[in-house]
Design a protein around this motif. Structure first.
Motif, mmCIF file in Angstrom:
data_model
loop_
_atom_site.group_PDB
_atom_site.id
_atom_site.type_symbol
_atom_site.label_atom_id
_atom_site.label_comp_id
_atom_site.label_asym_id
_atom_site.label_seq_id
_atom_site.Cartn_x
_atom_site.Cartn_y
_atom_site.Cartn_z
ATOM 1 N N PHE A 82 0.817 -1.220 0.000
ATOM 2 C CA PHE A 82 0.000 0.000 0.000
ATOM 3 C C PHE A 82 0.848 1.267 0.000
ATOM 4 N N SER A 83 1.953 1.253 0.720
ATOM 5 C CA SER A 83 2.731 2.500 0.819
ATOM 6 C C SER A 83 4.040 2.431 0.042
ATOM 7 N N SER A 118 -7.719 4.343 -2.090
ATOM 8 C CA SER A 118 -7.321 5.211 -0.964
ATOM 9 C C SER A 118 -6.174 4.585 -0.182
ATOM 10 N N LEU A 119 -6.240 3.283 0.060
ATOM 11 C CA LEU A 119 -5.171 2.635 0.824
ATOM 12 C C LEU A 119 -3.838 2.698 0.075
ATOM 13 N N GLN A 121 -2.965 5.200 -1.497
ATOM 14 C CA GLN A 121 -2.650 6.631 -1.464
ATOM 15 C C GLN A 121 -2.880 7.323 -2.810
ATOM 16 N N THR A 123 -4.930 9.772 -5.033
ATOM 17 C CA THR A 123 -5.905 10.873 -4.957
ATOM 18 C C THR A 123 -6.577 10.994 -6.312
ATOM 19 N N ASP A 124 -7.825 10.587 -6.407
ATOM 20 C CA ASP A 124 -8.506 10.587 -7.707
ATOM 21 C C ASP A 124 -8.790 12.016 -8.165
ATOM 22 N N ASN A 330 -1.110 10.614 -2.699
ATOM 23 C CA ASN A 330 -1.598 11.483 -1.626
ATOM 24 C C ASN A 330 -0.516 11.637 -0.564
ATOM 25 N N GLU A 331 0.110 12.801 -0.570
ATOM 26 C CA GLU A 331 1.160 13.054 0.420
ATOM 27 C C GLU A 331 1.281 14.555 0.614
ATOM 28 N N ILE A 332 2.028 14.933 1.648
ATOM 29 C CA ILE A 332 2.197 16.362 1.909
ATOM 30 C C ILE A 332 3.003 16.963 0.776
ATOM 31 N N ASN A 333 2.468 17.978 0.160
ATOM 32 C CA ASN A 333 3.170 18.588 -0.957
ATOM 33 C C ASN A 333 2.826 20.065 -0.997
ATOM 34 N N GLU A 336 1.835 22.107 -4.362
ATOM 35 C CA GLU A 336 0.564 22.061 -5.097
ATOM 36 C C GLU A 336 -0.239 23.318 -4.852
#
Lengths: 336, 429
Positions: A82-83, A118-119, A121, A123-124, A330-333, A336
């Motif tokens: 997943f990650s 989602s699992l 990560q 982001t659609d 999906n991560e801190i960015n 963006e």
């Protein structure tokens, strides 16, 4: 399972001579792999849970509960992926999960699809000018190839290369496929297999123009390198070999003198046998969009029957129904 | 560190809204909650967006004022998904109100329900300040009046000899704030602030000959941040450096004032971002406003860079979930370096065409390390040179140094250089 060697920095790569660089590129692309997982061991639990929950019409609550079920029931060795998809440290380019569920129900399929996406990560991203979620034969589909909702074959490509936003992941979940038409995929190592060192290294600086096609209601284009390297993601390829009925070749070299490199790759795509996913209800496939190209053979269905399906296309009786998500990790960015 | 799958979706932290564009900090809280408390993240806010849904593990559509019906809505939603709430995080100014009541309801740590109004309503804070029994050394209350009409504005402006500062009572991000000594006419000022009248506007005496700082605090760890604002009528925040280069005496004056403000606002040792003016000449501190949430403009990230082994986000989660290892709320931070953030202003008005790709290493110097360049505007966005609030900047940089002067000058020069690299399509040429 992580690759333990320290990854070279971009500066270090820029300092390599041609021989070192070609060796490095070949090694990198040879290590990318597809993982196949079998969720048979939780299929009964999922089916039983769904039979109790199927009348709940709050999708968000269902998704949260279903993710909880997966988290509590999956083996840790399966959850590892997943990650770790699409990252340089893992060299995992795609994950195909089979036997997640067996009931042909579009609500269950969508729920499984959204939860697993989602699992992983993903982001659609939904663009106003594209209907992207459900893939099935749509009106006029019989006249098109290189279109997800059409009948004809889809040539290998990565998604949305004409957009400003990078699509890191693409996921597909099969609700139903009585046509048994698999998703096919091809790795960059097969696309550049016969390239000599000079041509292989040229790819790092090759710029191409990417055009949108039948999939979107407007024409979009973008120029970009076809290959990039970063410490986090490793080598990423931006390739699209589709030919659109209206816009033509979706990827063209900016410098016509370099078009031969794209033509060589296109020949390889046509000649290499592509690997295929499992075209069964309950299969989830997720690919790192820039690590592996995906496509589809012509739909396994008699051409004379297609008109019946496209005329009144709907979820209930369409022969092949898939759900799709595509978007960035999906991560801190803060960029963006 | 638990992976996504190991996370326990039976425990959750509730985030009560987020200010402006701080969705990336929500992602950071989600990661920290997962890694620190093994908990999912539930975002509570009015009309959540697709991005909100993609960011949190679960969202609850709810207003953030402290009405009982909002608490009932949240309690019903968490019952639906059978979740155990282990922490309540008021991450927006309105969220402090609901957060305090919710924390009390759930038996968790949160702001004091009887005082928390002063953290949202700038006039309520002035009233609490006025009514306080005593003040710390050097602390000076500020004269303030709520205004409801143009006539009242004129009268107060006269009473303050033209040295008036206007603030909407419940806005953040410097929105609507105005120094009246810089405006052409009171009529202009009134037309700009009248849209805030229904929620309240306060006229205060303008503080001059002072520098702006903030006292930032979480779970007993505190530091003073140096803040610089634009020098036009709007006073948008343009630069922050952690820690502020002050003497021990000066730091102590500001710390005492910050602590006093957090007590008036009922922080209970949680997250605080208390903004103050400090006058070196008078050795005095005057409060701008208390905030019972993490500071904006990445101040917590600057603190994590500036101090040894300090993770403010983690400390906040541990505090609110009552998992802090230490009992004391007087903890010491050990400074490693100075860390600063400076905003980038467009060099001209127009449409942003192209942002350069910059290698951070090429701009760092022997003394200063450039940590990040962030562009907050994208191609095709319109840009301006008139900075009314923080959203008018085109980006920012973060850098660190052991030398304050070197850092300060680097931030100034580098942002000017970067601004010149950005291509802007000019409307008039």
């Amino acid at each position: 399972m992580d690759t333990t060697d320290a990854q070279p920095t971009l500066n270090k790569i820029n300092q390599m001579n041609q021989m070192e660089l070609a060796k490095f590129l070949r090694k990198e692309i040879s290590e990318e792999k597809l993982i196949i997982l079998d969720f048979q061991y939780i299929q009964d639990e999922i089916e039983c849970w769904w039979s109790k929950e199927k009348n709940n019409d709050n999708f968000q609550v269902l998704k949260f509960k279903f993710m909880n079920l997966l988290i509590n029931s999956l083996h840790e060795s399966d959850s590892y992926y997943f990650s770790n998809l699409g990252l340089n440290r893992s060299k995992i380019a795609a994950v195909c999960i089979k036997n997640i569920f067996r009931t042909d129900c579009h609500r269950l399929s969508l729920l499984v699809h959204e939860s697993l996406s989602s699992l992983f990560q993903l982001t659609d991203i939904k663009y106003d000018y594209e209907e992207h979620k459900a893939l099935f034969l749509k009106p006029s589909g019989e006249f098109y190839k290189d279109w997800g909702n059409g009948y004809g074959a889809i040539t290998p490509h990565s998604d949305d290369l004409y957009e400003n936003l990078n699509i890191d992941y693409l996921s597909l979940t099969i609700c139903r496929d009585i046509t048994k038409t698999p998703t096919s995929y091809i790795f960059p190592r097969d696309i550049v297999k016969n390239f000599n060192d000079i041509d292989l290294c040229k790819l790092l600086h090759l710029k191409a123009k990417f055009l949108s096609g039948k999939n979107v209601a407007i024409l979009k284009e973008r120029e970009r390198n076809i290959m990039e390297y970063s410490e986090k993601y490793g080598l990423r390829f931006f390739l699209d070999f589709r030919i659109d009925n209206h816009t033509g070749e979706r990827m063209q070299a900016v410098d016509p003198g370099e078009q031969y490199l794209i033509d060589m790759m296109r020949d390889n795509v046509s000649n290499f046998s592509q690997e295929q996913s499992i075209p069964e209800t309950g299969t989830f496939l997720i690919v790192a969009n820039h690590k592996v190209l995906h496509g589809r053979p012509q739909m396994n269905i008699d051409k004379s029957e297609i008109g019946n399906y496209t005329k009144h296309s709907c979820f209930i009786d369409t022969p092949r129904l898939l759900f799709r998500s595509k978007g960035p990790r999906n991560e801190i960015n803060f960029y963006e | 560190m638990p992976t996504e799958l190991q996370m326990n979706l039976q425990n959750a932290v509730l985030i009560l809204g987020y200010n402006n564009t701080r969705i990336n900090d929500v992602k950071r809280i989600r990661e920290t909650a997962r890694n620190t408390l093994n908990a999912a993240t539930i975002l509570c806010k009015k009309s959540p967006t697709v991005e909100d849904k993609n960011t949190a593990d679960f969202v609850i559509d709810v207003a953030l004022n402290s009405d009982q019906k909002n608490i009932d809505n949240i309690m019903n939603a968490i019952k639906d998904i059978s979740i155990n709430v282990v922490a309540v995080l008021p991450f927006s100014d309105p969220g402090t109100q609901l957060g305090s009541k919710l924390a009390l309801h759930l038996g968790l740590r949160g702001p004091d329900v009887n005082k928390v109004n002063t953290a949202l309503d700038k006039y309520a804070y002035r009233q609490a300040e006025k009514n306080a029994q005593g003040y710390p050394r050097g602390y000076k209350p500020i004269f303030a009046e709520k205004i409801d009409s143009f006539e009242q504005l004129c009268a107060i402006h006269k009473q303050l000899n033209g040295k008036t500062f206007l603030k909407p009572t419940s806005e953040g991000n410097s929105r609507g704030c105005m120094n009246l000594s810089h405006v052409h006419s009171l009529e202009n000022a009134w037309s700009e602030v009248r849209k805030y009248i229904s929620s309240g506007v306060v006229a205060e005496e303008l503080v001059s000959n002072s520098e702006e700082y903030s006292w930032d605090h979480v779970a007993g760890f505190s530091w003073v941040t140096e803040k610089k604002t634009t020098q036009n009528q709007y006073r948008a925040e343009i630069q922050q450096i952690v820690p502020a280069p002050l003497s021990d005496v000066e730091t102590s004056l500001i710390t005492n004032a910050g602590t006093f403000m957090s007590e008036l606002a009922g922080s209970n040792h949680g997250a605080c971002h208390n903004e103050v003016f400090y006058s070196e000449k008078c050795q005095s501190v005057q409060a701008v406003e208390p905030n019972l949430r993490p500071a904006g403009m990445r101040i917590w990230d600057l603190a994590a860079l500036a101090y040894e082994n300090f993770e403010p986000w983690k400390e906040w989660l541990l505090w609110t979930s009552q998992n802090n290892r230490q009992e004391s709320f007087l903890n010491t931070l050990n400074q490693k370096c100075y860390a600063g953030l400076r905003m980038i202003t467009a060099v001209k008005e127009g449409i942003l065409q192209n942002i350069p790709e910059i290698n951070l290493n090429t701009l760092s110097t022997e003394q200063v390390e450039l940590i990040e360049i962030v562009w907050t505007k994208k191609p095709e966005n319109s840009v301006t040179t008139v900075i009314k609030d923080n959203s008018d900047f085109i980006g920012y940089i973060i850098a660190t140094s052991k030398d304050y002067d070197a850092l300060s000058s680097f931030l100034d020069i580098t942002t000017q250089k970067l601004a010149l690299e950005v291509k802007i399509y000019d409307f008039f040429n």
